[in-house]
Design an enzyme around this catalytic site. Structure first.
Site, PDB file in Angstrom:
ATOM      1  N   SER A  41       0.736  -1.149  -0.069  1.00 14.00           N
ATOM      2  CA  SER A  41      -0.036   0.050   0.001  1.00 14.00           C
ATOM      3  C   SER A  41       0.997   1.207   0.095  1.00 14.00           C
ATOM      4  O   SER A  41       0.498   2.190  -0.704  1.00 14.00           O
ATOM      5  CB  SER A  41      -0.929   0.034   1.195  1.00 14.00           C
ATOM      6  OG  SER A  41      -0.200   0.135   2.305  1.00 14.00           O
ATOM      7  N   ARG A  53      13.266  -8.142   4.766  1.00 13.16           N
ATOM      8  CA  ARG A  53      14.706  -8.695   5.100  1.00 13.16           C
ATOM      9  C   ARG A  53      15.584  -7.389   5.601  1.00 13.16           C
ATOM     10  O   ARG A  53      15.609  -6.400   5.248  1.00 13.16           O
ATOM     11  CB  ARG A  53      15.151  -9.234   3.919  1.00 13.16           C
ATOM     12  CG  ARG A  53      14.600 -10.547   3.227  1.00 13.16           C
ATOM     13  CD  ARG A  53      14.750 -10.924   2.115  1.00 13.16           C
ATOM     14  NE  ARG A  53      16.402 -11.437   2.207  1.00 13.16           N
ATOM     15  CZ  ARG A  53      16.520 -12.706   2.547  1.00 13.16           C
ATOM     16  NH1 ARG A  53      15.629 -13.511   2.719  1.00 13.16           N
ATOM     17  NH2 ARG A  53      17.700 -13.078   2.721  1.00 13.16           N
ATOM     18  N   HIS A  66       8.601   3.067   9.005  1.00  5.57           N
ATOM     19  CA  HIS A  66       8.474   2.078  10.051  1.00  5.57           C
ATOM     20  C   HIS A  66       7.103   2.656  10.696  1.00  5.57           C
ATOM     21  O   HIS A  66       6.826   4.043  11.184  1.00  5.57           O
ATOM     22  CB  HIS A  66       9.601   2.134  11.144  1.00  5.57           C
ATOM     23  CG  HIS A  66       9.422   1.306  12.128  1.00  5.57           C
ATOM     24  ND1 HIS A  66       9.523  -0.019  12.192  1.00  5.57           N
ATOM     25  CD2 HIS A  66       8.887   1.431  13.575  1.00  5.57           C
ATOM     26  CE1 HIS A  66       9.401  -0.650  13.234  1.00  5.57           C
ATOM     27  NE2 HIS A  66       9.142   0.302  14.217  1.00  5.57           N
TER      28      HIS A  66
HETATM   29  C1  GRF Z   1       4.080  -0.771   6.804  1.00  9.62           C
HETATM   30  O1  GRF Z   1       3.494  -0.470   7.932  1.00  9.62           O
HETATM   31  C2  GRF Z   1       5.244  -0.359   6.946  1.00  9.62           C
HETATM   32  O2  GRF Z   1       5.405   0.849   7.953  1.00  9.62           O
HETATM   33  C3  GRF Z   1       6.165  -1.350   7.205  1.00  9.62           C
HETATM   34  O3  GRF Z   1       5.693  -2.420   6.761  1.00  9.62           O
HETATM   35  C4  GRF Z   1       4.187  -2.071   6.203  1.00  9.62           C
HETATM   36  C5  GRF Z   1       4.087  -2.310   4.787  1.00  9.62           C
HETATM   37  O4  GRF Z   1       2.779  -2.001   4.308  1.00  9.62           O
HETATM   38  N1  GRF Z   1       7.614  -1.149   7.402  1.00  9.62           N
HETATM   39  P1  GRF Z   1       2.683  -1.822   2.881  1.00  9.62           P
HETATM   40  O5  GRF Z   1       2.874  -3.229   2.141  1.00  9.62           O
HETATM   41  O6  GRF Z   1       3.210  -0.769   2.387  1.00  9.62           O
HETATM   42  O7  GRF Z   1       1.092  -1.888   2.693  1.00  9.62           O
END
Ligand code: GRF
Length: 200
Positions: free
Chosen positions: A12, A91, A109
């Site tokens: 997303s 990873r 994050h």
């Molecule tokens: C998000 O919450 C991001 O902060 C974390 O992994 C998740 C990825 O979500 N690192 P998406 O695949 O972008 O929907």
């Protein structure tokens, strides 16, 4: 500004970046390549739908993290980029990869770092009873979720929140924050002095 996006899952954040490029908000940003360690993941379908080159790199064919990262570097050699953007890439990148893109790998994050690094950040925030959490975009170094902070956005945590409701509220802000950072990177110079990041 050319970027490579690395992702392993839903995508997303990647979709939000693509949408903001299409809308013109990120008019100076181009996704030169999409890389995944999870061939066939939903994020890679987003790349294919937008004719972005997809590099599938299967970790089971590498004997170690460093060997895998060397494969990533060699696959990306055909796609010179200014920044590597991690968008749910599951990873840990080693020095073998990071030395090729010094201070040029960024990550998002779902907490206000340095609080709640690692997996399940939203669950940890709910369990800790904090009243404010949020999201952070930071430069990636060899320590997980510890690199210099570029930008953050605070999000309230309500008494009846659970992991899902808080995750949803944070995700809305993630989509805005990542593109705001990319816009800054595409229009300004980023300076990193110790742990302090600024733009000029
Ligand atoms: C998000 O919450 C991001 O902060 C974390 O992994 C998740 C990825 O979500 N690192 P998406 O695949 O972008 O929907």
């Amino acid at each position: 500004m050319k970027i490579a996006v690395l992702a392993s899952g839903r995508g997303s954040n990647f979709q939000a970046i693509v949408d903001n490029i299409k809308s013109g908000y990120l008019s100076r940003v181009e996704v030169a390549a999409f890389v995944t360690d999870k061939p066939g993941c939903p994020a890679s379908e987003i790349a294919r739908a937008h004719d972005i080159p997809v590099l599938d790199v299967d970790p089971s064919r590498s004997s170690s993290r460093r060997v895998f990262d060397a494969v990533l570097v060699s696959r990306l050699r055909d796609y010179p980029v200014d920044y590597v953007v991690l968008a749910g890439y599951m990873r840990i990148l080693s020095y073998v990869f990071l030395k090729h893109y010094p201070q040029r790998v960024i990550n998002i994050h779902p907490s206000l770092l340095p609080a709640f690094p690692g997996l399940n950040a939203q669950k940890k925030a709910v369990e800790a009873g904090v009243k404010i959490s949020g999201c952070t975009v930071h430069v990636v170094d060899e320590e997980v979720d510890r690199g210099p902070i570029i930008m953050q956005k605070a999000v309230p945590v309500f008494a009846d929140d659970d992991e899902q409701t808080l995750s949803r509220r944070i995700l809305v802000q993630e989509h805005l924050l990542y593109s705001r950072v990319l816009k800054n990177l595409s229009e300004k110079e980023m300076q990193i002095s110790g742990r302090t990041v600024s733009f000029s």
